[in-house]
Design a protein around this motif. Structure first.
Motif, mmCIF file in Angstrom:
data_model
loop_
_atom_site.group_PDB
_atom_site.id
_atom_site.type_symbol
_atom_site.label_atom_id
_atom_site.label_comp_id
_atom_site.label_asym_id
_atom_site.label_seq_id
_atom_site.Cartn_x
_atom_site.Cartn_y
_atom_site.Cartn_z
ATOM 1 N N LEU A 154 24.225 -0.870 -26.061
ATOM 2 C CA LEU A 154 23.405 -1.635 -25.233
ATOM 3 C C LEU A 154 23.865 -3.022 -25.607
ATOM 4 O O LEU A 154 24.078 -3.741 -26.708
ATOM 5 C CB LEU A 154 21.893 -1.669 -25.404
ATOM 6 N N ILE A 155 24.231 -3.910 -24.478
ATOM 7 C CA ILE A 155 24.641 -4.969 -24.556
ATOM 8 C C ILE A 155 23.520 -6.003 -24.105
ATOM 9 O O ILE A 155 23.029 -5.911 -22.863
ATOM 10 C CB ILE A 155 26.068 -5.460 -23.728
ATOM 11 N N VAL A 156 23.279 -6.998 -24.879
ATOM 12 C CA VAL A 156 21.832 -7.576 -24.835
ATOM 13 C C VAL A 156 22.448 -9.091 -24.629
ATOM 14 O O VAL A 156 23.172 -9.586 -25.379
ATOM 15 C CB VAL A 156 20.811 -7.583 -25.800
ATOM 16 N N GLY A 157 22.110 -9.762 -23.423
ATOM 17 C CA GLY A 157 22.364 -11.380 -23.476
ATOM 18 C C GLY A 157 21.905 -11.848 -21.961
ATOM 19 O O GLY A 157 20.599 -11.492 -21.833
ATOM 20 N N ASN A 158 22.846 -12.793 -21.422
ATOM 21 C CA ASN A 158 22.428 -13.612 -20.248
ATOM 22 C C ASN A 158 23.015 -13.609 -19.120
ATOM 23 O O ASN A 158 24.382 -13.421 -19.642
ATOM 24 C CB ASN A 158 21.762 -14.935 -20.667
ATOM 25 N N HIS A 159 22.931 -13.710 -17.918
ATOM 26 C CA HIS A 159 23.936 -13.802 -16.918
ATOM 27 C C HIS A 159 24.826 -12.637 -16.818
ATOM 28 O O HIS A 159 25.709 -12.645 -16.312
ATOM 29 C CB HIS A 159 24.478 -14.979 -16.931
ATOM 30 N N LEU A 160 24.345 -11.273 -16.998
ATOM 31 C CA LEU A 160 25.106 -9.961 -17.028
ATOM 32 C C LEU A 160 25.004 -9.424 -15.592
ATOM 33 O O LEU A 160 25.822 -8.322 -15.298
ATOM 34 C CB LEU A 160 24.507 -9.283 -18.028
ATOM 35 N N THR A 161 23.921 -9.844 -14.591
ATOM 36 C CA THR A 161 24.043 -9.101 -13.533
ATOM 37 C C THR A 161 25.338 -9.069 -12.667
ATOM 38 O O THR A 161 25.631 -7.893 -12.001
ATOM 39 C CB THR A 161 23.256 -9.802 -12.428
ATOM 40 N N SER A 162 26.183 -9.910 -12.668
ATOM 41 C CA SER A 162 27.325 -9.905 -11.940
ATOM 42 C C SER A 162 28.592 -9.231 -12.700
ATOM 43 O O SER A 162 29.860 -9.455 -12.213
ATOM 44 C CB SER A 162 27.752 -11.132 -11.161
ATOM 45 N N ALA A 163 28.509 -8.664 -13.573
ATOM 46 C CA ALA A 163 29.267 -7.963 -14.486
ATOM 47 C C ALA A 163 30.572 -7.013 -13.589
ATOM 48 O O ALA A 163 29.997 -6.316 -12.908
ATOM 49 C CB ALA A 163 28.855 -7.286 -15.831
ATOM 50 N N THR A 164 31.661 -7.231 -13.849
ATOM 51 C CA THR A 164 32.776 -6.678 -13.233
ATOM 52 C C THR A 164 33.634 -5.765 -14.066
ATOM 53 O O THR A 164 34.121 -4.748 -13.690
ATOM 54 C CB THR A 164 33.731 -7.515 -12.371
ATOM 55 N N ALA A 165 33.260 -6.075 -15.658
ATOM 56 C CA ALA A 165 34.051 -5.249 -16.366
ATOM 57 C C ALA A 165 33.499 -5.190 -17.987
ATOM 58 O O ALA A 165 32.799 -6.583 -18.052
ATOM 59 C CB ALA A 165 35.643 -5.487 -16.640
ATOM 60 N N VAL A 166 33.488 -4.619 -18.520
ATOM 61 C CA VAL A 166 33.163 -4.612 -20.002
ATOM 62 C C VAL A 166 34.362 -4.163 -20.863
ATOM 63 O O VAL A 166 34.911 -2.804 -20.806
ATOM 64 C CB VAL A 166 31.999 -3.655 -20.601
ATOM 65 N N LEU A 167 34.701 -5.057 -21.662
ATOM 66 C CA LEU A 167 36.126 -4.735 -22.400
ATOM 67 C C LEU A 167 35.659 -4.644 -23.961
ATOM 68 O O LEU A 167 34.927 -5.347 -24.434
ATOM 69 C CB LEU A 167 37.148 -5.954 -22.274
ATOM 70 N N PHE A 168 36.353 -3.398 -24.620
ATOM 71 C CA PHE A 168 36.391 -3.350 -26.112
ATOM 72 C C PHE A 168 37.705 -3.725 -26.509
ATOM 73 O O PHE A 168 38.574 -3.028 -26.397
ATOM 74 C CB PHE A 168 35.847 -1.954 -26.415
ATOM 75 N N GLY A 169 37.983 -4.908 -27.120
ATOM 76 C CA GLY A 169 39.349 -5.343 -27.355
ATOM 77 C C GLY A 169 39.864 -5.822 -25.784
ATOM 78 O O GLY A 169 39.319 -6.142 -24.911
ATOM 79 N N SER A 170 41.189 -5.091 -25.643
ATOM 80 C CA SER A 170 41.557 -5.016 -24.084
ATOM 81 C C SER A 170 41.293 -3.753 -23.516
ATOM 82 O O SER A 170 41.830 -3.647 -22.396
ATOM 83 C CB SER A 170 43.061 -5.294 -24.296
ATOM 84 N N THR A 171 40.604 -2.847 -23.930
ATOM 85 C CA THR A 171 40.284 -1.586 -23.371
ATOM 86 C C THR A 171 38.989 -1.443 -22.611
ATOM 87 O O THR A 171 37.940 -1.980 -23.197
ATOM 88 C CB THR A 171 40.198 -0.325 -24.515
ATOM 89 N N PRO A 172 38.840 -1.236 -21.432
ATOM 90 C CA PRO A 172 37.674 -1.223 -20.695
ATOM 91 C C PRO A 172 36.832 0.035 -21.167
ATOM 92 O O PRO A 172 37.437 0.854 -21.615
ATOM 93 C CB PRO A 172 38.027 -0.754 -19.286
ATOM 94 N N ALA A 173 35.428 -0.441 -21.094
ATOM 95 C CA ALA A 173 34.472 0.631 -21.228
ATOM 96 C C ALA A 173 34.689 1.837 -20.527
ATOM 97 O O ALA A 173 35.166 1.619 -19.447
ATOM 98 C CB ALA A 173 33.144 -0.048 -21.288
ATOM 99 N N THR A 174 34.238 3.061 -21.140
ATOM 100 C CA THR A 174 34.598 4.222 -20.352
ATOM 101 C C THR A 174 33.625 4.217 -19.113
ATOM 102 O O THR A 174 34.172 4.845 -18.210
ATOM 103 C CB THR A 174 34.207 5.507 -21.353
ATOM 104 N N SER A 175 32.491 3.514 -19.055
ATOM 105 C CA SER A 175 31.595 3.122 -18.172
ATOM 106 C C SER A 175 30.565 2.348 -18.469
ATOM 107 O O SER A 175 30.298 2.065 -19.683
ATOM 108 C CB SER A 175 30.819 4.517 -17.488
ATOM 109 N N PHE A 176 30.243 1.703 -17.571
ATOM 110 C CA PHE A 176 28.878 0.728 -17.793
ATOM 111 C C PHE A 176 28.016 0.708 -16.658
ATOM 112 O O PHE A 176 28.469 0.926 -15.446
ATOM 113 C CB PHE A 176 29.541 -0.559 -18.224
ATOM 114 N N THR A 177 26.622 0.562 -16.814
ATOM 115 C CA THR A 177 25.675 0.081 -15.898
ATOM 116 C C THR A 177 24.911 -1.025 -16.253
ATOM 117 O O THR A 177 24.532 -1.321 -17.559
ATOM 118 C CB THR A 177 24.594 1.351 -16.169
ATOM 119 N N VAL A 178 24.969 -1.944 -15.303
ATOM 120 C CA VAL A 178 23.983 -3.289 -15.258
ATOM 121 C C VAL A 178 22.556 -2.996 -15.202
ATOM 122 O O VAL A 178 22.102 -2.341 -14.316
ATOM 123 C CB VAL A 178 24.368 -4.225 -14.268
ATOM 124 N N LEU A 179 21.634 -3.170 -16.289
ATOM 125 C CA LEU A 179 20.478 -2.545 -16.136
ATOM 126 C C LEU A 179 19.525 -4.024 -15.759
ATOM 127 O O LEU A 179 18.510 -3.774 -15.535
ATOM 128 C CB LEU A 179 19.908 -2.429 -17.794
#
Length: 167
Positions: free
Chosen positions: A107-132
């Motif tokens: 769970l990534i908690v923060g602000n201004h996350l609605t328009s996320a186009t990618a989540v990166l772990f280092g330079s590797t994209p998350a296997t999947s992600f859902t904007v809550l």
């Protein structure tokens, strides 16, 4: 035939790039011949019924008056405010660690996350992600090792990094 009357814009603010839709609520909107944001015409607009128009906002800056013109005349104006996009901010990762094989829901908690186009772990994209919502994303960690920086990418920029440790 009387001039149209505008009562509300929903929402009354949006990005400087435009392209979002706004519902214009009023009286006497049938037969609209133009919808202006400042002096700029709406990209498109559709009269839903006499009391509502859905308009696609053009690009712009600052606060501008919105008006609707019909054969009866031009309406009163309501203000629409263009807001610069804000880069995402990460406040916390829950949990901040996971298995090296990946597959851990984070769970990534923060602000201004609605328009996320990618989540990166280092330079590797998350296997999947859902904007809550604007304050949370649920991402699945990819395989990895060591401690990496997790970042959220959006059209407004890249978030601050948050440490995620593979165990």
């Amino acid at each position: 035939m009387a001039s149209p009357i505008l009562l509300a814009l929903v929402p009354s603010q949006g990005p400087t790039a435009g392209g979002n839709t706004v519902t214009i609520i009023g009286i006497g909107l049938s037969g609209a011949t133009s919808v202006l944001f400042g002096g700029t015409p709406a990209i498109t607009y559709t009269v839903q019924f006499d009391g509502a128009i859905i308009a696609t906002v053009p690009a712009g800056t600052g606060t501008v008056p919105v008006t609707v013109t019909t054969p009866g005349g031009t309406s009163n104006s309501l203000n629409y405010t263009y807001q610069a996009a804000v880069a995402p901010v990460i406040l916390a990762l829950v949990p901040p660690f996971g298995l090296g094989v990946g597959g851990v829901p984070v769970l990534i908690v923060g602000n201004h996350l609605t328009s996320a186009t990618a989540v990166l772990f280092g330079s590797t994209p998350a296997t999947s992600f859902t904007v809550l919502g604007d304050g949370a994303i649920l991402a699945t960690s990819p395989p990895g090792s060591g401690t990496v920086s997790v970042t959220v990418v959006s059209p407004a920029g890249v978030s601050n990094p948050a440490a995620f440790t593979y165990i």
